[in-house]
Design a protein around this motif. Structure first.
Motif, PDB file in Angstrom:
ATOM      1  N   ASP A 138     -33.053  45.633 -32.303  1.00  0.00           N
ATOM      2  CA  ASP A 138     -34.675  45.768 -32.521  1.00  0.00           C
ATOM      3  C   ASP A 138     -36.045  46.197 -33.521  1.00  0.00           C
ATOM      4  OD1 ASP A 138     -33.299  44.508 -29.756  1.00  0.00           O
ATOM      5  OD2 ASP A 138     -33.628  45.855 -28.712  1.00  0.00           O
ATOM      6  N   TYR A 139     -35.284  47.424 -33.994  1.00  0.00           N
ATOM      7  CA  TYR A 139     -36.579  48.479 -34.743  1.00  0.00           C
ATOM      8  C   TYR A 139     -35.735  47.900 -36.030  1.00  0.00           C
ATOM      9  CZ  TYR A 139     -38.294  49.211 -30.207  1.00  0.00           C
ATOM     10  OH  TYR A 139     -38.622  49.530 -29.154  1.00  0.00           O
ATOM     11  N   LEU A 140     -34.928  47.312 -36.740  1.00  0.00           N
ATOM     12  CA  LEU A 140     -34.847  47.584 -38.377  1.00  0.00           C
ATOM     13  C   LEU A 140     -34.112  48.309 -39.060  1.00  0.00           C
ATOM     14  CD1 LEU A 140     -37.061  44.323 -38.652  1.00  0.00           C
ATOM     15  CD2 LEU A 140     -34.284  44.427 -37.800  1.00  0.00           C
ATOM     16  N   LEU A 141     -34.084  49.635 -38.369  1.00  0.00           N
ATOM     17  CA  LEU A 141     -33.665  50.914 -38.482  1.00  0.00           C
ATOM     18  C   LEU A 141     -32.009  51.353 -39.417  1.00  0.00           C
ATOM     19  CD1 LEU A 141     -35.255  53.327 -35.598  1.00  0.00           C
ATOM     20  CD2 LEU A 141     -36.248  52.231 -37.883  1.00  0.00           C
ATOM     21  N   THR A 142     -32.194  52.087 -40.342  1.00  0.00           N
ATOM     22  CA  THR A 142     -30.752  52.053 -40.529  1.00  0.00           C
ATOM     23  C   THR A 142     -30.071  53.175 -39.889  1.00  0.00           C
ATOM     24  OG1 THR A 142     -31.102  53.460 -42.759  1.00  0.00           O
ATOM     25  CG2 THR A 142     -31.625  50.969 -42.987  1.00  0.00           C
ATOM     26  N   GLU A 178     -42.435  54.805 -32.230  1.00  0.00           N
ATOM     27  CA  GLU A 178     -43.643  55.963 -33.501  1.00  0.00           C
ATOM     28  C   GLU A 178     -42.521  55.542 -34.758  1.00  0.00           C
ATOM     29  OE1 GLU A 178     -46.030  59.417 -33.650  1.00  0.00           O
ATOM     30  OE2 GLU A 178     -44.415  58.737 -32.326  1.00  0.00           O
ATOM     31  N   TYR A 179     -41.730  55.595 -34.601  1.00  0.00           N
ATOM     32  CA  TYR A 179     -41.079  55.520 -36.677  1.00  0.00           C
ATOM     33  C   TYR A 179     -41.160  54.562 -36.852  1.00  0.00           C
ATOM     34  CZ  TYR A 179     -38.094  56.173 -40.223  1.00  0.00           C
ATOM     35  OH  TYR A 179     -37.496  56.778 -41.089  1.00  0.00           O
ATOM     36  N   ALA A 180     -40.683  53.256 -36.296  1.00  0.00           N
ATOM     37  CA  ALA A 180     -40.354  51.803 -36.820  1.00  0.00           C
ATOM     38  C   ALA A 180     -41.711  51.395 -37.213  1.00  0.00           C
ATOM     39  CB  ALA A 180     -39.305  51.052 -35.751  1.00  0.00           C
ATOM     40  N   PHE A 181     -42.778  51.493 -36.383  1.00  0.00           N
ATOM     41  CA  PHE A 181     -44.177  51.294 -36.980  1.00  0.00           C
ATOM     42  C   PHE A 181     -44.930  52.369 -37.871  1.00  0.00           C
ATOM     43  CE2 PHE A 181     -44.962  49.901 -31.566  1.00  0.00           C
ATOM     44  CZ  PHE A 181     -44.439  48.975 -32.049  1.00  0.00           C
ATOM     45  N   LYS A 182     -44.139  52.850 -37.532  1.00  0.00           N
ATOM     46  CA  LYS A 182     -44.417  53.382 -39.088  1.00  0.00           C
ATOM     47  C   LYS A 182     -43.704  53.155 -40.851  1.00  0.00           C
ATOM     48  CE  LYS A 182     -44.906  58.768 -41.137  1.00  0.00           C
ATOM     49  NZ  LYS A 182     -44.691  60.069 -40.612  1.00  0.00           N
ATOM     50  N   LYS A 183     -42.950  53.064 -41.188  1.00  0.00           N
ATOM     51  CA  LYS A 183     -42.105  52.678 -41.941  1.00  0.00           C
ATOM     52  C   LYS A 183     -42.461  50.953 -42.110  1.00  0.00           C
ATOM     53  CE  LYS A 183     -37.109  51.102 -43.003  1.00  0.00           C
ATOM     54  NZ  LYS A 183     -35.822  50.857 -41.618  1.00  0.00           N
ATOM     55  N   TRP A 184     -42.629  49.976 -40.960  1.00  0.00           N
ATOM     56  CA  TRP A 184     -42.791  49.161 -41.432  1.00  0.00           C
ATOM     57  C   TRP A 184     -44.209  48.276 -41.101  1.00  0.00           C
ATOM     58  CZ3 TRP A 184     -39.104  47.052 -44.111  1.00  0.00           C
ATOM     59  CH2 TRP A 184     -37.355  47.058 -42.966  1.00  0.00           C
ATOM     60  N   PRO A 187     -46.669  47.103 -35.323  1.00  0.00           N
ATOM     61  CA  PRO A 187     -45.813  45.735 -34.934  1.00  0.00           C
ATOM     62  C   PRO A 187     -45.747  44.732 -35.633  1.00  0.00           C
ATOM     63  CG  PRO A 187     -47.992  45.882 -34.120  1.00  0.00           C
ATOM     64  CD  PRO A 187     -47.831  47.566 -35.033  1.00  0.00           C
ATOM     65  N   GLU A 188     -46.756  43.951 -36.153  1.00  0.00           N
ATOM     66  CA  GLU A 188     -47.172  42.792 -37.212  1.00  0.00           C
ATOM     67  C   GLU A 188     -45.895  43.326 -38.135  1.00  0.00           C
ATOM     68  OE1 GLU A 188     -49.517  44.358 -36.376  1.00  0.00           O
ATOM     69  OE2 GLU A 188     -50.527  43.819 -34.869  1.00  0.00           O
ATOM     70  N   GLY A 189     -45.972  44.446 -38.942  1.00  0.00           N
ATOM     71  CA  GLY A 189     -45.064  44.261 -39.576  1.00  0.00           C
ATOM     72  C   GLY A 189     -43.605  43.940 -39.869  1.00  0.00           C
ATOM     73  N   LEU A 190     -43.776  44.636 -38.249  1.00  0.00           N
ATOM     74  CA  LEU A 190     -42.236  44.587 -37.673  1.00  0.00           C
ATOM     75  C   LEU A 190     -41.585  42.993 -37.179  1.00  0.00           C
ATOM     76  CD1 LEU A 190     -39.400  46.174 -37.054  1.00  0.00           C
ATOM     77  CD2 LEU A 190     -40.273  46.085 -34.511  1.00  0.00           C
ATOM     78  N   ASP A 191     -42.570  42.610 -36.701  1.00  0.00           N
ATOM     79  CA  ASP A 191     -41.872  40.919 -36.422  1.00  0.00           C
ATOM     80  C   ASP A 191     -42.026  40.139 -37.433  1.00  0.00           C
ATOM     81  OD1 ASP A 191     -42.678  41.445 -33.574  1.00  0.00           O
ATOM     82  OD2 ASP A 191     -44.729  41.332 -33.339  1.00  0.00           O
ATOM     83  N   ALA A 192     -42.711  40.632 -38.782  1.00  0.00           N
ATOM     84  CA  ALA A 192     -42.764  39.372 -39.986  1.00  0.00           C
ATOM     85  C   ALA A 192     -41.313  39.920 -40.442  1.00  0.00           C
ATOM     86  CB  ALA A 192     -43.806  39.956 -40.666  1.00  0.00           C
ATOM     87  N   GLU A 193     -40.998  41.181 -40.869  1.00  0.00           N
ATOM     88  CA  GLU A 193     -39.441  41.196 -41.370  1.00  0.00           C
ATOM     89  C   GLU A 193     -38.416  40.859 -40.333  1.00  0.00           C
ATOM     90  OE1 GLU A 193     -36.655  42.811 -43.446  1.00  0.00           O
ATOM     91  OE2 GLU A 193     -39.072  42.722 -43.523  1.00  0.00           O
TER      92      GLU A 193
END
Length: 265
Positions: A138-142, A178-184, A187-193
């Motif tokens: 869901d948050y595209l973390l490694t 919080e960490y995922a939004f900071k990385k991407w 939320p828009e960057g997360l959705d785009a990725e």
């Protein structure tokens, strides 16, 4: 005047007796050494140890698995109950939502969040626990990010599906978001990725399907050619003559639809 001459007869007799006894002991010792088997030079001296004081460091690789597993479980899974450290309410840590001092021990000890049990259930969108798989999908973390406790604290629990599998790792949704939004970059960057990865996955799937279809066509064409080669040249099976619009008799092959003119004699 010498010392021996100054001794009495009794003292000289005792001295002589002691001398004879010492000589007899020396002769008996030498005789015993001659009769005893000779010790090989390579034999080391024997040292006696008190085994009750020795500590088993498992150097022989014989490890008691049950004891080590019990220690691991106690160390990893045991969460101590939370008690307010001070008798003064003003000095105790308080819940970040309702200012209560009755904090949840898991959130306080593992996730370092001051939160009570009531607020944890009241705000599931923020404080619900998610698994490692959900955090990755869901948050595209490694994996390295999720295994780093400095970035994302996690709570390890025994796997509910099978005890021999790896531990189940739980995360707080708020911290993961919080960490995922900071990385991407939000939320828009997360959705785009996420959309980019889905399109990339679809393209790979379509390309794989096209390769399989092309391979199927190639094998089908090869099999048809091989079958025709084995059957030999085609033999026409003409139907009965039929007159066409021009009044000419025509015969048609039932397999390849070849039409030829025919004459009746």
């Amino acid at each position: 005047m010498s010392l021996i001459s100054s001794l009495t007869e009794e003292q000289r007799a005792r001295t002589e007796l002691n001398k004879q006894q010492a000589l007899e002991r020396l002769r008996a010792k030498r005789k015993a050494e001659e009769l005893a088997p000779k010790k090989a030079k390579w034999i080391k001296p024997f040292y006696e140890y008190d085994l009750s004081r020795l500590e088993d460091t498992k150097g022989g690789f014989i490890v008691d698995e049950s004891s080590t597993e019990d220690k691991k479980e106690k160390k990893s899974y045991l969460i101590e109950p939370y008690f307010p450290p001070s008798l003064e309410n003003q000095e105790n840590p308080k819940c970040k939502e309702c200012q209560s001092i009755d904090l949840d021990p898991v959130f306080f000890s593992v996730f370092h969040i001051n939160l009570c049990a009531n607020c944890k259930d009241k705000y599931p969108d923020k404080y619900s626990l998610i698994t490692k798989t959900e955090a990755k999908e869901d948050y595209l973390l490694t994996d390295p990010e999720l295994k780093d406790p400095d970035l994302l604290p996690h709570w390890s629990k025994p796997n509910p599906h099978k005890s021999t599998w790896n531990d189940m790792m739980l995360y707080v949704r708020e911290q993961v978001e919080e960490y995922a939004f900071k990385k991407w970059d939000g939320p828009e960057g997360l959705d785009a990725e996420y959309e980019r990865r889905q399109n990339q996955k679809k393209e790979k799937k379509d390309l794989k399907f096209k390769k399989k279809l092309a391979d199927l066509r190639r094998r089908t064409l090869t099999s048809n050619k091989e079958r025709k080669r084995q059957e030999g040249p085609h033999k026409h099976k003409f139907s009965s003559p039929v007159e066409n619009e021009d009044g000419i008799s025509v015969q048609t092959c039932s397999e390849c639809n070849l039409s030829v003119e025919s004459e009746e004699l």
